[in-house]
Each structure stands twice: as C-alpha cells, then as structure tokens.
Motif scaffolding. Structure first.
Motif, PDB file in Angstrom:
ATOM      1  N   UNK A   1      51.302  45.321  52.007  1.00 32.14           N
ATOM      2  CA  UNK A   1      51.024  44.100  51.259  1.00 32.14           C
ATOM      3  C   UNK A   1      49.578  43.652  51.475  1.00 32.14           C
ATOM      4  N   UNK A   2      49.059  43.884  52.663  1.00 32.97           N
ATOM      5  CA  UNK A   2      47.659  43.574  52.936  1.00 32.97           C
ATOM      6  C   UNK A   2      46.754  44.475  52.094  1.00 32.97           C
ATOM      7  N   UNK A   3      47.113  45.757  51.994  1.00 32.22           N
ATOM      8  CA  UNK A   3      46.358  46.682  51.140  1.00 32.22           C
ATOM      9  C   UNK A   3      46.409  46.230  49.680  1.00 32.22           C
ATOM     10  N   UNK A   4      47.582  45.748  49.245  1.00 35.65           N
ATOM     11  CA  UNK A   4      47.727  45.293  47.860  1.00 35.65           C
ATOM     12  C   UNK A   4      46.805  44.105  47.580  1.00 35.65           C
ATOM     13  N   UNK A   5      46.660  43.219  48.554  1.00 41.39           N
ATOM     14  CA  UNK A   5      45.750  42.084  48.380  1.00 41.39           C
ATOM     15  C   UNK A   5      44.317  42.573  48.244  1.00 41.39           C
ATOM     16  N   UNK A   6      43.917  43.502  49.099  1.00 37.32           N
ATOM     17  CA  UNK A   6      42.555  44.051  49.018  1.00 37.32           C
ATOM     18  C   UNK A   6      42.323  44.745  47.678  1.00 37.32           C
ATOM     19  N   UNK A   7      43.316  45.480  47.194  1.00 39.89           N
ATOM     20  CA  UNK A   7      43.197  46.129  45.881  1.00 39.89           C
ATOM     21  C   UNK A   7      43.107  45.083  44.776  1.00 39.89           C
ATOM     22  N   UNK A   8      43.829  43.982  44.935  1.00 40.81           N
ATOM     23  CA  UNK A   8      43.748  42.901  43.960  1.00 40.81           C
ATOM     24  C   UNK A   8      42.356  42.305  43.897  1.00 40.81           C
ATOM     25  N   UNK A   9      41.730  42.137  45.056  1.00 39.62           N
ATOM     26  CA  UNK A   9      40.351  41.636  45.092  1.00 39.62           C
ATOM     27  C   UNK A   9      39.432  42.603  44.356  1.00 39.62           C
ATOM     28  N   UNK A  10      39.599  43.905  44.598  1.00 40.88           N
ATOM     29  CA  UNK A  10      38.753  44.907  43.936  1.00 40.88           C
ATOM     30  C   UNK A  10      38.912  44.837  42.423  1.00 40.88           C
ATOM     31  N   UNK A  11      40.147  44.757  41.971  1.00 42.11           N
ATOM     32  CA  UNK A  11      40.364  44.727  40.522  1.00 42.11           C
ATOM     33  C   UNK A  11      39.798  43.444  39.918  1.00 42.11           C
ATOM     34  N   UNK A  12      40.081  42.317  40.538  1.00 40.76           N
ATOM     35  CA  UNK A  12      39.571  41.061  39.996  1.00 40.76           C
ATOM     36  C   UNK A  12      38.042  41.029  40.037  1.00 40.76           C
ATOM     37  N   UNK A  13      37.453  41.558  41.107  1.00 38.91           N
ATOM     38  CA  UNK A  13      35.990  41.620  41.184  1.00 38.91           C
ATOM     39  C   UNK A  13      35.432  42.497  40.070  1.00 38.91           C
ATOM     40  N   UNK A  14      36.085  43.611  39.782  1.00 40.81           N
ATOM     41  CA  UNK A  14      35.599  44.473  38.698  1.00 40.81           C
ATOM     42  C   UNK A  14      35.679  43.741  37.354  1.00 40.81           C
ATOM     43  N   UNK A  15      36.731  42.967  37.154  1.00 39.76           N
ATOM     44  CA  UNK A  15      36.867  42.183  35.928  1.00 39.76           C
ATOM     45  C   UNK A  15      35.773  41.114  35.840  1.00 39.76           C
ATOM     46  N   UNK A  16      35.526  40.432  36.948  1.00 42.49           N
ATOM     47  CA  UNK A  16      34.491  39.395  36.970  1.00 42.49           C
ATOM     48  C   UNK A  16      33.093  39.974  36.743  1.00 42.49           C
ATOM     49  N   UNK A  17      32.810  41.128  37.356  1.00 41.99           N
ATOM     50  CA  UNK A  17      31.516  41.783  37.134  1.00 41.99           C
ATOM     51  C   UNK A  17      31.365  42.191  35.672  1.00 41.99           C
ATOM     52  N   UNK A  18      32.421  42.732  35.103  1.00 40.91           N
ATOM     53  CA  UNK A  18      32.387  43.124  33.694  1.00 40.91           C
ATOM     54  C   UNK A  18      32.127  41.904  32.816  1.00 40.91           C
ATOM     55  N   UNK A  19      32.837  40.827  33.094  1.00 33.58           N
ATOM     56  CA  UNK A  19      32.684  39.598  32.309  1.00 33.58           C
ATOM     57  C   UNK A  19      31.275  39.012  32.462  1.00 33.58           C
TER      58      UNK A  19
END
Length: 190
Positions: free
Chosen positions: A108-126
């Motif tokens: 679950x901790x790994x899932x949170x870190x992966x969530x940060x990566x995905x959201x960061x990629x979305x924010x960078x794209x935006x």
C-alpha cells in the motif's frame, strides 16, 4: 467544466523532449499538489530525486553496470548508458517503506508512491512539459540503488523523463478509452 477529467483525457507521454526543463521551484509546487494522493496513516511513503546534468550520466553508468554487458559494445552497455540522457531532467520516484507498519502494508505504501508519480506526470503535462514514465529491467538493481543513494527501506519505482515539448508537438488524438472490459460490479448475495 471538468478540468481534471479533461486534463486526464488529454495527457500523452512525450518520448522526445527538448533541453528545457522545470526548475526546482516549479517542481516543488507540483509535488506539493501530487503529495495529496490517498495516503493511509499519512506516512508520505515516497520521495522524488531530481537528476540533471552529470547525475544522468552516473545513472547511465549504473544501468550499464547492472546490465553486465560489455561497456565497449555500442549495441550493449554503451547504448543503455545513454538512455538517461534522453531528457534534461529525470525524476526518480522512490517508495519509502515503513516495514511492519501495523495498519499500512508495504504494497500500500508502494501504491501511494506510484500514485504520486502518476499525479505528478499529469501535473507536469498540464503545465506544458513533455513527460514519460520509464522503468526497465535494471530499476531495482543494487548498482542503480547505489547511484540514487537509496536507504535500506527504499525502492525505486522508475523515472519521469521531463523536458520541453518539441515545437509543433501536438498530442495525438486517440479514441476515448472504453473501460467496459476493466469494470465489473460485485453482486450482492440475495
């Protein structure tokens, strides 16, 4: 208007980027937002390491070492060592685990870190940056962990390759994703 939905639908990976890259101030602003992902027990089980300039070459050397290929073979280790140079900025996403936590298992901790990566990629794209999340067979190799100075309870999840979008770049138009095959409903037992 549904701006988050629109941003998610518009996001596209950009495999070739220019030498422009966001500065640390912009990254910190975006990371503050990305860090709002679901995080059971507020552990913040992640961190992000920026690799710029020569740090990318050090990563390339670690990838070449991890491969076990001949460093002089241009089709082997040398080609692998050049991969981190494809973007001016690599953001290494690291899962920072609290082993044996009573409420939050490591997955679950790994899932949170992966969530940060995905959201960061979305924010960078935006924000107008070209982004691509990359991994590979050597992501978890000890030489790569050493190059990132990872601690005992840390695991690299991959890198966001970040740079400017090339002039004339346009997101390819794709058909909307049909999630029907990935969605189901668990029926109640009556």
């Amino acid at each position: 208007m549904r701006p988050v939905l629109d941003a998610a639908r518009a996001r596209r990976s950009v495999s070739k980027v220019t030498d422009a890259a966001p500065d640390d101030a912009e990254l910190l602003e975006l990371l503050a937002a990305a860090g709002r992902v679901a995080d059971h027990a507020a552990l913040r089980p992640w961190r992000v390491i920026a690799l710029r300039g020569d740090a990318r070459a050090r990563l390339g050397a670690a990838l070449a070492e991890a491969s076990g290929l001949d460093a002089s073979d241009p089709r082997g280790a040398a080609k692998l060592a050049a991969k981190p140079l494809r973007a001016p900025l690599l953001l290494a996403v690291v899962a920072v685990r609290t082993p044996g936590h009573s409420k939050v298992p490591e997955w679950e901790q790994d899932a949170t870190a992966a969530g940060v990566a995905h959201l960061l990629s979305l924010l960078l794209d935006e924000a107008g940056w070209g982004v691509m999340w990359r991994t590979g067979p050597h992501t978890r190799h000890p030489a790569v962990a050493t190059a990132h100075e990872l601690g005992d309870h840390e695991a690299l999840l991959g890198w966001l390759y970040v740079g400017g979008r090339p002039s004339g770049w346009r997101a390819e138009r794709r058909r909307p994703s049909d999630a029907t095959a990935q969605f189901s409903t668990l029926r109640s037992r009556d």
